[in-house]
Enzyme design. Structure first.
Site, PDB file in Angstrom:
ATOM      1  N   SER A 240       0.802  -1.225   0.000  1.00  0.00           N
ATOM      2  CA  SER A 240       0.000   0.000   0.000  1.00  0.00           C
ATOM      3  C   SER A 240       0.835   1.275   0.000  1.00  0.00           C
ATOM      4  CB  SER A 240      -0.938   0.013   1.211  1.00  0.00           C
ATOM      5  OG  SER A 240      -0.202  -0.096   2.425  1.00  0.00           O
TER       6      SER A 240
ATOM      7  N   HIS B 290      -0.601   4.830   7.196  1.00  0.00           N
ATOM      8  CA  HIS B 290       0.103   5.422   6.066  1.00  0.00           C
ATOM      9  C   HIS B 290       0.342   6.912   6.323  1.00  0.00           C
ATOM     10  CE1 HIS B 290      -2.527   2.076   4.714  1.00  0.00           C
ATOM     11  NE2 HIS B 290      -1.404   1.677   4.131  1.00  0.00           N
TER      12      HIS B 290
ATOM     13  N   ASP C 232      -3.632   8.116   8.170  1.00  0.00           N
ATOM     14  CA  ASP C 232      -4.722   7.305   8.716  1.00  0.00           C
ATOM     15  C   ASP C 232      -4.266   6.398   9.864  1.00  0.00           C
ATOM     16  OD1 ASP C 232      -3.197   5.460   7.366  1.00  0.00           O
ATOM     17  OD2 ASP C 232      -4.725   4.942   5.877  1.00  0.00           O
TER      18      ASP C 232
END
Length: 389
Positions: free
Chosen positions: A42, A344, A341
């Site tokens: 991610s 990240h 968040d």
């Protein structure tokens, strides 16, 4: 937001000229590469994960709000490190491989195979450890196979010459191999036994890419996980000695990240010896991130560098019951936060890290393989680039 609505806003709004030839002037200025191919999780995913029906929350606002003004499948409020690298070189933002060619574009400028939740090791490894395997089945090996399937459409003959002009970003990968284990309650001593296997998987992927013809690779290390809000929340402790006095990060978790990075550096050293004609660049994400965590104000961030911008409360503004995109509140100024968040980083933090890669945080320096890139980037303005993806 319904899943179908979420996917509908992911359609790429690429301008008609957003192809490599349209960026030829910028490429000539930078004097670097004509394509970027990326593998990872991610940290580098530009839209593959959402197409695997993984982690629906990233398909909802406020993800993507800062630069794109809509969710794109990136795990941030805006651009990622890979986006800034593409802009550094003068290329369009790297398209996710799973977007296919249904929007009329191809992968001439490169492709991104990174998938949110992906691991360096295959699922069978974790099954052999008795772990609950619930994440995406897009390991590094599977991503590499996808690249091999794409390759004939990019260079039907003499791929090695073409691949001299391509830049490969191999990672960040491996973080999820550890995340899944930590969050399933495995001990740090047990998880340390995974590290040689994770590093070996990364090394094998690099070997395979070199065999196919790759000549320049950027290989990032692991971030300081002891500074990440989800870890700080999960492993809160009353013991002062568990924390770094300078940063408030959890020391033993950061020591684990550094252990991974040491083994990765050793592996890259061996690869350089075996392949002297390849340029294998280590990207020190750990120290690039720690620089802004140690001195947040110096880089324009606020006084609480460990707290998430988008979160559900608590000392680090992270709550599994109210995550970003699903019940969490978002701060008014993401650019003043390092953490987006709780897992990240914000676009602002990624921008600082990307700029840091042009300085002291790559070995050997990126400028050795792309001599004009630093001058080009310093003379350009990231924010003048259109939100084309």
């Amino acid at each position: 937001m319904a899943m179908t609505s979420a996917i509908s806003i992911f359609r790429f709004h690429l301008p008609l000229l957003a192809i490599c030839l349209a960026s030829i002037d910028a490429i000539l200025v930078a004097g670097c590469y004509i394509s970027i191919f990326s593998f990872g999780d991610s940290i580098a995913d530009t839209g593959n994960g959402i197409r695997c029906n993984q982690f629906d929350d990233v398909g909802r606002f406020p993800y993507g709000e800062t630069f794109f003004h809509h969710p794109t499948g990136r795990y941030s409020d805006g651009r990622l490190i890979i986006d800034f690298i593409a802009q550094d070189i003068g290329l369009p933002l790297v398209r996710p491989y799973l977007a296919g060619t249904d929007d009329g574009e191809d992968f001439t400028c490169g492709a991104n195979f990174a998938v949110g939740g992906a691991t360096a090791l295959d699922k069978k490894y974790f099954i052999s450890k008795g772990m609950d395997v619930y994440w995406t089945n897009n390991s590094l090996n599977i991503q590499l196979e996808s690249f091999k399937q794409l390759l004939p459409s990019l260079c039907s003959t003499d791929c090695s010459n073409r691949m001299n002009e391509w830049l490969f970003l191999v990672g960040e990968i491996g973080g999820n191999d550890y995340n899944h284990a930590f969050f399933q309650g495995r001990s740090v001593d047990e998880i340390k036994t995974f590290v040689p296997d994770v590093v070996s998987a990364i090394g094998s992927a690099i070997e395979e890419l070199i065999k196919l013809g790759a000549r320049t690779m950027i290989v990032p290390g692991n971030f300081p996980i002891g500074c990440i809000a989800i870890y700080l929340t999960r492993f809160q402790s009353d013991k002062r000695e568990d924390y770094e006095s300078e940063t408030g990060c959890i020391d033993w978790l950061n020591q684990f990240s550094m252990y991974h990075n040491r083994l990765l550096l050793d592996e890259l050293g061996h690869l350089r010896q075996r392949h002297p004609n390849a340029t294998i660049i280590y990207a020190n994400y750990y120290e690039a991130a720690m620089a802004i965590i140690r001195s947040p104000k110096e880089y324009g961030f606020g006084e609480s560098p460990l707290a998430a911008c988008c979160g559900g409360g608590g000392p680090y503004n992270f709550n599994n019951s109210a995550v970003c995109g699903n019940g969490a509140e978002v701060c008014s100024s993401p650019s003043s936060h390092i953490s987006w968040d709780g897992i990240h980083l914000t676009e602002a933090a990624y921008k600082v890290i990307a700029r840091g890669l042009l300085g002291t945080y790559t070995t050997p320096p990126i400028s050795q393989s792309c001599p004009k890139i630093q001058r080009y980037v310093l003379d350009s303005d990231y924010d003048n680039n259109s939100a084309s993806s």
